[in-house]
Motif scaffolding. Structure first.
Motif, PDB file in Angstrom:
ATOM      1  N   CYS A  73      42.954  -1.702   3.099  1.00  0.00           N
ATOM      2  CA  CYS A  73      42.356  -0.504   2.510  1.00  0.00           C
ATOM      3  C   CYS A  73      40.878  -0.776   2.210  1.00  0.00           C
ATOM      4  CB  CYS A  73      43.089  -0.105   1.235  1.00  0.00           C
ATOM      5  SG  CYS A  73      44.843   0.217   1.488  1.00  0.00           S
ATOM      6  N   PRO A  76      39.646   1.783  -3.254  1.00  0.00           N
ATOM      7  CA  PRO A  76      40.782   2.173  -4.096  1.00  0.00           C
ATOM      8  C   PRO A  76      41.291   3.570  -3.770  1.00  0.00           C
ATOM      9  CG  PRO A  76      39.071   1.134  -5.404  1.00  0.00           C
ATOM     10  CD  PRO A  76      38.485   1.352  -4.040  1.00  0.00           C
ATOM     11  N   GLU A  77      40.391   4.445  -3.339  1.00  0.00           N
ATOM     12  CA  GLU A  77      40.798   5.817  -2.989  1.00  0.00           C
ATOM     13  C   GLU A  77      41.714   5.815  -1.770  1.00  0.00           C
ATOM     14  OE1 GLU A  77      37.422   5.849  -5.559  1.00  0.00           O
ATOM     15  OE2 GLU A  77      37.674   4.893  -3.587  1.00  0.00           O
ATOM     16  N   GLU A  79      43.546   3.289  -0.769  1.00  0.00           N
ATOM     17  CA  GLU A  79      44.809   2.686  -1.183  1.00  0.00           C
ATOM     18  C   GLU A  79      45.692   3.696  -1.880  1.00  0.00           C
ATOM     19  OE1 GLU A  79      46.345  -0.758  -4.270  1.00  0.00           O
ATOM     20  OE2 GLU A  79      44.496  -1.094  -3.124  1.00  0.00           O
ATOM     21  N   ARG A  80      45.098   4.530  -2.721  1.00  0.00           N
ATOM     22  CA  ARG A  80      45.872   5.568  -3.413  1.00  0.00           C
ATOM     23  C   ARG A  80      46.428   6.592  -2.411  1.00  0.00           C
ATOM     24  NH1 ARG A  80      46.784   7.642  -8.345  1.00  0.00           N
ATOM     25  NH2 ARG A  80      47.129   9.890  -8.480  1.00  0.00           N
ATOM     26  N   GLU A  81      45.651   6.879  -1.371  1.00  0.00           N
ATOM     27  CA  GLU A  81      46.105   7.822  -0.351  1.00  0.00           C
ATOM     28  C   GLU A  81      47.347   7.289   0.359  1.00  0.00           C
ATOM     29  OE1 GLU A  81      44.499   9.806   3.833  1.00  0.00           O
ATOM     30  OE2 GLU A  81      43.074   8.929   2.392  1.00  0.00           O
ATOM     31  N   ILE A  83      49.484   5.167  -0.906  1.00  0.00           N
ATOM     32  CA  ILE A  83      50.574   5.212  -1.876  1.00  0.00           C
ATOM     33  C   ILE A  83      51.177   6.613  -1.939  1.00  0.00           C
ATOM     34  CG2 ILE A  83      51.162   5.019  -4.328  1.00  0.00           C
ATOM     35  CD1 ILE A  83      49.068   2.797  -4.530  1.00  0.00           C
ATOM     36  N   GLU A  84      50.319   7.627  -1.904  1.00  0.00           N
ATOM     37  CA  GLU A  84      50.803   9.014  -1.920  1.00  0.00           C
ATOM     38  C   GLU A  84      51.614   9.321  -0.662  1.00  0.00           C
ATOM     39  OE1 GLU A  84      47.344  11.392  -2.398  1.00  0.00           O
ATOM     40  OE2 GLU A  84      47.179  11.038  -4.568  1.00  0.00           O
ATOM     41  N   ASN A  87      54.968   7.807  -1.057  1.00  0.00           N
ATOM     42  CA  ASN A  87      55.759   8.589  -2.010  1.00  0.00           C
ATOM     43  C   ASN A  87      56.332   9.837  -1.356  1.00  0.00           C
ATOM     44  OD1 ASN A  87      56.650   9.206  -4.812  1.00  0.00           O
ATOM     45  ND2 ASN A  87      55.258  10.933  -4.577  1.00  0.00           N
TER      46      ASN A  87
END
Length: 267
Positions: A73, A76-77, A79-81, A83-84, A87
């Motif tokens: 990644c 951090p943005e 990486e969050r994408e 993770i979403e 999910n």
């Protein structure tokens, strides 16, 4: 080969042979044969479809997690994408599992449907509210013909709405153009809920060898064949039936009619 598949195969062979020996095949019997053949194909590939449908969101989760664990990644943005995305894949898999488990519980007596008199008009209103935007987004004309307010069926309302919504969504998702129409007919014993649409014959060629194919990275679950299996099971649990009244025969034809038959309530 299980006894159920053997009996189904013998039935198909008998009907097919009978039709072949007639000089002028009865159209209704030919349609019954085609419907039986399609349902046999769906049941024969049930385990393949189950693993295929579950594997798709599972692969999505694994892929997203691998990118994160490998430190690929860039921010951090991002990486969050990922993770979403993982999910969303997990939620898709849970939803599919819930549908299969709910049907299985009722079939094996550990779950219960609330079968009672339900207004067909009320069901149609609710189904239309849940599906009309899907049709509008694809510029597909969608008509629901409301029956008389006093027309009622014996069913579990939530399950019936689930079946109709699934059938309509499946039609919309596989149509490029044409119209959809949901209507109801009734006799003294049964109510027939008819969905008419214009799907090409290619969408009905549901492959049984899904185990030999790699799942696409973002398959929208469930597939047509798997949805029909679940819908058929729910209808049978409500003492109803899912029937193919008309299906495309040649590549130039698109008209399909699927019917949900349920016992009519005396009111």
């Amino acid at each position: 080969m299980s006894l159920a598949y053997l009996i189904t195969g013998l039935g198909i062979g008998f009907v097919g042979g009978w039709l072949a020996n007639r000089r002028k095949p009865d159209r209704s019997l030919e349609l019954a044969y085609r419907s039986l053949l399609e349902q046999a194909h769906f049941k024969a590939g049930f385990l393949a479809r189950t693993s295929h449908e579950l594997r798709s969101p599972l692969n999505g989760m694994i892929g997203a997690h691998q990118l994160i664990l490998a430190d690929l990644c860039e921010s951090p943005e991002e990486e969050r994408e990922f993770i979403e995305q993982a999910n969303q894949s997990a939620l898709k898999m849970v939803k599919l599992l819930d549908e299969v488990i709910n049907v299985s519980k009722v079939e094996y007596g550990t779950g219960k449907l609330e079968v009672k008199s339900v207004s067909v008009s009320d069901v149609f209103d609710n189904v239309f509210s849940m599906t009309h935007l899907l049709a509008e987004n694809r510029n597909l004309p969608f008509q629901i013909v409301l029956p008389e307010p006093d027309l009622e069926v014996l069913c579990d309302r939530k399950s019936l709405e689930q079946v109709l919504t699934s059938l309509i969504s499946g039609a919309i998702g596989t149509m490029q153009d044409g119209t959809l129409k949901l209507s109801a007919l009734a006799d003294s014993n049964f109510v027939y809920l008819n969905l008419e649409d214009e799907r090409p014959i290619e969408v009905w060629r549901d492959a049984i060898d899904l185990l030999e194919k790699d799942a696409p990275p973002d398959l929208e679950p469930p597939s047509l064949g798997f949805s029909l299996l679940l819908n058929q099971s729910l209808m049978e649990l409500m003492n109803g039936r899912l029937e193919f009244v008309k299906m495309p025969i040649g590549s130039e034809e698109k008209f399909t009619q699927v019917r949900c038959r349920l016992p009519r309530s005396a009111g």
